[in-house]
Design an enzyme around this catalytic site. Sequence first.
Site, mmCIF file in Angstrom:
data_model
loop_
_atom_site.group_PDB
_atom_site.id
_atom_site.type_symbol
_atom_site.label_atom_id
_atom_site.label_comp_id
_atom_site.label_asym_id
_atom_site.label_seq_id
_atom_site.Cartn_x
_atom_site.Cartn_y
_atom_site.Cartn_z
ATOM 1 N N ALA A 32 0.802 -1.148 0.019
ATOM 2 C CA ALA A 32 0.022 0.145 -0.129
ATOM 3 C C ALA A 32 1.130 1.086 0.024
ATOM 4 O O ALA A 32 0.855 2.084 0.807
ATOM 5 C CB ALA A 32 -1.008 0.035 1.120
ATOM 6 N N HIS A 37 6.840 5.851 1.358
ATOM 7 C CA HIS A 37 8.037 4.461 0.995
ATOM 8 C C HIS A 37 8.679 5.006 -0.377
ATOM 9 O O HIS A 37 9.917 4.511 -0.040
ATOM 10 C CB HIS A 37 6.887 3.569 0.554
ATOM 11 C CG HIS A 37 5.868 2.708 1.692
ATOM 12 N ND1 HIS A 37 4.737 3.165 1.471
ATOM 13 C CD2 HIS A 37 6.353 2.229 2.912
ATOM 14 C CE1 HIS A 37 3.885 2.558 2.537
ATOM 15 N NE2 HIS A 37 4.849 2.326 3.421
ATOM 16 N N GLY A 147 11.149 4.317 8.221
ATOM 17 C CA GLY A 147 10.612 5.570 8.247
ATOM 18 C C GLY A 147 10.406 6.220 9.586
ATOM 19 O O GLY A 147 10.209 5.400 10.717
#
Length: 280
Positions: A32, A37, A147
């Site tokens: 997703a 990303h 992240g």
Amino acid sequence: MEIFKTKKALQDYLESARLQHKKIALVPTMGALHQGHISLIDYAKPLSDIIVCSIFVNPTQFNDPNDLAKYPRPIANDIQLLEAANCDILFQPSVEEMYSADEKWSLDLGNLANIWEGEKRPGHFQGVTQIVYKLFSLVQPDIACFGQKDFQQVMVIQHMIQVKQLAIELAICPIIRAENGLALSSRNSRLSETALEEALALSRVLSWTKENFQRLPLSELNSEALRQLSASEGVEVEYFAICESRSLEQATSIADDKQYVALLTAWVGGVRLIDNMILN
Ligand code: PAF
């Protein structure tokens, strides 16, 4: 982009790359994909020769089967995004490829396992470290990119790298936000238009906390942030805390030589959102 679904195919490819002294970067994801990303792939690009992105919705890190079932899996779109980002390899294994039936895993995560996400999602970080360790062992990356959005997860991975003495450089990449401040997340796709508006309270309160961090005492920062959150329509807070950024212990005083982070988790429109902001 090469797409591998088995460990063997990925390992064969990487083995020959390693023989040619290529530097390998790993970007582990659950798919997703969004700009957050892609920013990890962009970060890895100048630092490596081969970027491996994994997409695997890892069952062992979900303690709510409903959450696992509802996790978005838009694989065709993910592949398009990875190709556009010039990712070299997508590793997209099945659950059976990654886990055998009788597996055990336990890693001592100290207090990191018991606080904040660890407390709210028992076993979550065991599942995260279990799959990330498997991916690290398989890919043997020189650098792994995560992240900052999942702040506690990054601290947990850092801890695992130390404990297991892994020769992997951990890159912590900044949170990517929409123009209105909302932290990008795969879960945002489950928010209605109303919830998308309501969710802005999270970044608004975090920014307010950062702006006032040097000016107000901790107790006032905490109580005012919580007041603002509880006054925000549609937002149900799980926790808000100002923490020392390594241990993630809640701050009781501020030391000049330490870094602090505000952690926030809240439910908005039936979706559990997490966000954070470094304060100094
Ligand atoms: O952050 C995620 O998407 C997941 O927790 C990770 C690191 C890919 C492990 O499944």
